[in-house]
Design a protein around this motif. Structure first.
Motif, PDB file in Angstrom:
ATOM      1  N   ARG A   1      26.576  40.152  34.228  1.00 38.35           N
ATOM      2  CA  ARG A   1      25.885  38.903  34.483  1.00 38.35           C
ATOM      3  C   ARG A   1      24.953  38.566  33.331  1.00 38.35           C
ATOM      4  N   SER A   2      24.731  37.293  33.114  1.00 32.33           N
ATOM      5  CA  SER A   2      23.879  36.839  32.015  1.00 32.33           C
ATOM      6  C   SER A   2      22.451  37.337  32.181  1.00 32.33           C
ATOM      7  N   LYS A   3      21.852  37.738  31.063  1.00 32.24           N
ATOM      8  CA  LYS A   3      20.455  38.172  31.072  1.00 32.24           C
ATOM      9  C   LYS A   3      19.512  37.008  30.777  1.00 32.24           C
ATOM     10  N   LYS A   4      20.083  35.861  30.472  1.00 32.67           N
ATOM     11  CA  LYS A   4      19.266  34.706  30.086  1.00 32.67           C
ATOM     12  C   LYS A   4      18.704  33.984  31.299  1.00 32.67           C
TER      13      LYS A   4
ATOM     14  N   LEU B   1      27.249  45.141  24.360  1.00 31.64           N
ATOM     15  CA  LEU B   1      28.035  43.923  24.542  1.00 31.64           C
ATOM     16  C   LEU B   1      27.170  42.674  24.423  1.00 31.64           C
ATOM     17  N   LYS B   2      27.793  41.599  23.986  1.00 28.09           N
ATOM     18  CA  LYS B   2      27.119  40.311  23.975  1.00 28.09           C
ATOM     19  C   LYS B   2      26.803  39.902  25.412  1.00 28.09           C
ATOM     20  N   ASP B   3      25.959  38.888  25.585  1.00 26.50           N
ATOM     21  CA  ASP B   3      25.611  38.418  26.919  1.00 26.50           C
ATOM     22  C   ASP B   3      26.875  37.966  27.654  1.00 26.50           C
ATOM     23  N   GLU B   4      27.002  38.395  28.886  1.00 24.23           N
ATOM     24  CA  GLU B   4      28.165  38.125  29.734  1.00 24.23           C
ATOM     25  C   GLU B   4      29.435  38.766  29.164  1.00 24.23           C
ATOM     26  N   GLY B   5      29.278  39.882  28.470  1.00 26.32           N
ATOM     27  CA  GLY B   5      30.428  40.607  27.945  1.00 26.32           C
ATOM     28  C   GLY B   5      31.258  41.233  29.052  1.00 26.32           C
ATOM     29  N   GLU B   6      32.475  41.619  28.698  1.00 27.83           N
ATOM     30  CA  GLU B   6      33.421  42.084  29.707  1.00 27.83           C
ATOM     31  C   GLU B   6      33.930  43.499  29.421  1.00 27.83           C
ATOM     32  N   ILE B   7      34.286  44.188  30.502  1.00 29.03           N
ATOM     33  CA  ILE B   7      35.025  45.448  30.448  1.00 29.03           C
ATOM     34  C   ILE B   7      36.403  45.188  31.040  1.00 29.03           C
ATOM     35  N   HIS B   8      37.443  45.541  30.311  1.00 36.77           N
ATOM     36  CA  HIS B   8      38.807  45.458  30.826  1.00 36.77           C
ATOM     37  C   HIS B   8      39.277  46.889  31.077  1.00 36.77           C
TER      38      HIS B   8
ATOM     39  N   SER C   1      54.316  54.428  34.109  1.00 38.16           N
ATOM     40  CA  SER C   1      55.047  53.294  34.683  1.00 38.16           C
ATOM     41  C   SER C   1      56.543  53.557  34.718  1.00 38.16           C
ATOM     42  N   SER C   2      57.029  54.312  33.723  1.00 40.36           N
ATOM     43  CA  SER C   2      58.458  54.636  33.705  1.00 40.36           C
ATOM     44  C   SER C   2      58.845  55.548  34.869  1.00 40.36           C
ATOM     45  N   LYS C   3      57.847  56.244  35.410  1.00 40.01           N
ATOM     46  CA  LYS C   3      58.092  57.121  36.551  1.00 40.01           C
ATOM     47  C   LYS C   3      57.800  56.429  37.879  1.00 40.01           C
ATOM     48  N   GLY C   4      57.497  55.148  37.801  1.00 43.68           N
ATOM     49  CA  GLY C   4      57.269  54.385  39.016  1.00 43.68           C
ATOM     50  C   GLY C   4      55.835  54.354  39.502  1.00 43.68           C
ATOM     51  N   PHE C   5      54.903  54.870  38.695  1.00 38.03           N
ATOM     52  CA  PHE C   5      53.504  54.857  39.089  1.00 38.03           C
ATOM     53  C   PHE C   5      52.972  53.425  39.056  1.00 38.03           C
ATOM     54  N   ARG C   6      52.133  53.081  40.003  1.00 33.65           N
ATOM     55  CA  ARG C   6      51.497  51.770  40.022  1.00 33.65           C
ATOM     56  C   ARG C   6      50.350  51.760  39.010  1.00 33.65           C
ATOM     57  N   ILE C   7      50.221  50.658  38.278  1.00 29.41           N
ATOM     58  CA  ILE C   7      49.152  50.506  37.302  1.00 29.41           C
ATOM     59  C   ILE C   7      48.146  49.496  37.829  1.00 29.41           C
ATOM     60  N   TYR C   8      46.884  49.899  37.851  1.00 24.82           N
ATOM     61  CA  TYR C   8      45.801  49.047  38.336  1.00 24.82           C
ATOM     62  C   TYR C   8      45.020  48.493  37.145  1.00 24.82           C
ATOM     63  N   ARG C   9      44.532  47.271  37.284  1.00 23.17           N
ATOM     64  CA  ARG C   9      43.774  46.660  36.195  1.00 23.17           C
ATOM     65  C   ARG C   9      42.709  45.723  36.746  1.00 23.17           C
ATOM     66  N   THR C  10      41.574  45.654  36.075  1.00 21.71           N
ATOM     67  CA  THR C  10      40.563  44.677  36.432  1.00 21.71           C
ATOM     68  C   THR C  10      39.807  44.220  35.201  1.00 21.71           C
ATOM     69  N   GLU C  11      39.244  43.035  35.291  1.00 24.74           N
ATOM     70  CA  GLU C  11      38.362  42.494  34.269  1.00 24.74           C
ATOM     71  C   GLU C  11      37.012  42.258  34.931  1.00 24.74           C
ATOM     72  N   ALA C  12      36.003  42.988  34.463  1.00 24.67           N
ATOM     73  CA  ALA C  12      34.665  42.910  35.054  1.00 24.67           C
ATOM     74  C   ALA C  12      33.682  42.381  34.014  1.00 24.67           C
TER      75      ALA C  12
ATOM     76  N   LYS D   1      28.403  47.354  42.429  1.00 27.04           N
ATOM     77  CA  LYS D   1      27.061  47.891  42.675  1.00 27.04           C
ATOM     78  C   LYS D   1      26.139  47.611  41.502  1.00 27.04           C
ATOM     79  N   TYR D   2      26.682  47.606  40.306  1.00 25.99           N
ATOM     80  CA  TYR D   2      25.893  47.353  39.108  1.00 25.99           C
ATOM     81  C   TYR D   2      25.550  45.860  38.982  1.00 25.99           C
ATOM     82  N   GLY D   3      26.226  45.038  39.766  1.00 21.43           N
ATOM     83  CA  GLY D   3      25.971  43.599  39.739  1.00 21.43           C
ATOM     84  C   GLY D   3      26.941  42.817  38.892  1.00 21.43           C
ATOM     85  N   MET D   4      28.043  43.473  38.475  1.00 21.35           N
ATOM     86  CA  MET D   4      29.026  42.801  37.641  1.00 21.35           C
ATOM     87  C   MET D   4      29.918  41.874  38.469  1.00 21.35           C
ATOM     88  N   ILE D   5      30.530  40.932  37.788  1.00 23.02           N
ATOM     89  CA  ILE D   5      31.450  39.996  38.427  1.00 23.02           C
ATOM     90  C   ILE D   5      32.875  40.481  38.206  1.00 23.02           C
TER      91      ILE D   5
END
Length: 215
Positions: A212-215, A143-150, A198-209, A168-172
């Motif tokens: 941190r910049s290496k610069k 990933l580029k600097d400050e790249g994200e995982i969705h 979701s059609s069965k009523g299951f809850r869907i969890y999501r995050t954007e992490a 724990k890894y230090g991500m935001i």
């Protein structure tokens, strides 16, 4: 979920080298040439049948998408969507996530999507989870600097584990949704699993992490 074996899938995939990269290691540092433009590159690790990556490709034509899936009988469904709907900004890789650094140079990727990854619930299988620290190190490298995982999942245990792993890894943790489909989040593209759960009523969890910049 058990997938039906498709003996013709491998041959079908080989017929479209312009969509399914035959030797992704040869494209390391050259993915923009493969796409024929310099748009940002987003990858989905564990793309399944391709509903998400193709949906994103259609919704965002100014972004290049790469779906990664190891099983021919599954990823061939993604190929069929791309070819039938003539989506030219989506490509596929038939490989394992552990090899990502063989296919992408450092900083070549702009974003990583992890959708409904295998939770590997047993403690002895922790290192197989895509949000385990060794995989996070791989993602950070490409990933580029400050790249994200969705990240999206219906598995509360995996979600809680992943939030802890990211922190724990230090991500935001930029944003966290504990019930995505009851939130005001806009532009959600669903995967095959998400539609089913979701059609069965299951809850869907999501995050954007974010790393941190290496610069």
């Amino acid at each position: 979920m058990r997938q039906r074996f498709k003996p013709w899938a491998k041959e079908k995939l080989n017929e479209y080298p312009e969509v399914v990269a035959p030797n992704p290691a040869d494209l390391k540092g050259k993915w923009h040439d493969y796409f024929g433009n310099d748009h940002p590159i987003h990858i989905e690790v564990g793309t399944g049948k391709g509903s998400f990556v193709t949906g994103m490709g259609k919704a965002h034509p100014d972004i290049n998408y790469i779906g990664m899936e190891i099983y021919d009988s599954i990823i061939v469904s993604g190929l069929e969507k791309i070819v039938t709907e003539e989506i030219d900004n989506v490509k596929l890789i038939r490989e394992n996530a552990q090899k990502l650094t063989d296919f992408f140079k450092p900083g070549e990727v702009d974003r990583v999507y992890l959708n409904f990854s295998d939770p590997w619930p047993k403690n002895k299988h922790e290192k197989r989870r895509l949000t385990y620290e060794s995989f996070l190190s791989i993602f950070e490298t490409i990933l580029k600097d400050e790249g994200e995982i969705h990240f999206k999942t219906d598995n509360q245990g995996l979600f809680e584990y992943s939030l802890h792993s990211f922190s724990k890894y230090g991500m935001i943790l930029k944003q966290v949704w504990l019930d995505l489909h009851k939130s005001d989040y806009e532009g959600n593209i669903m995967t095959e699993y998400e539609e089913k759960f979701s059609s069965k009523g299951f809850r869907i969890y999501r995050t954007e992490a974010q790393f941190r910049s290496k610069k």
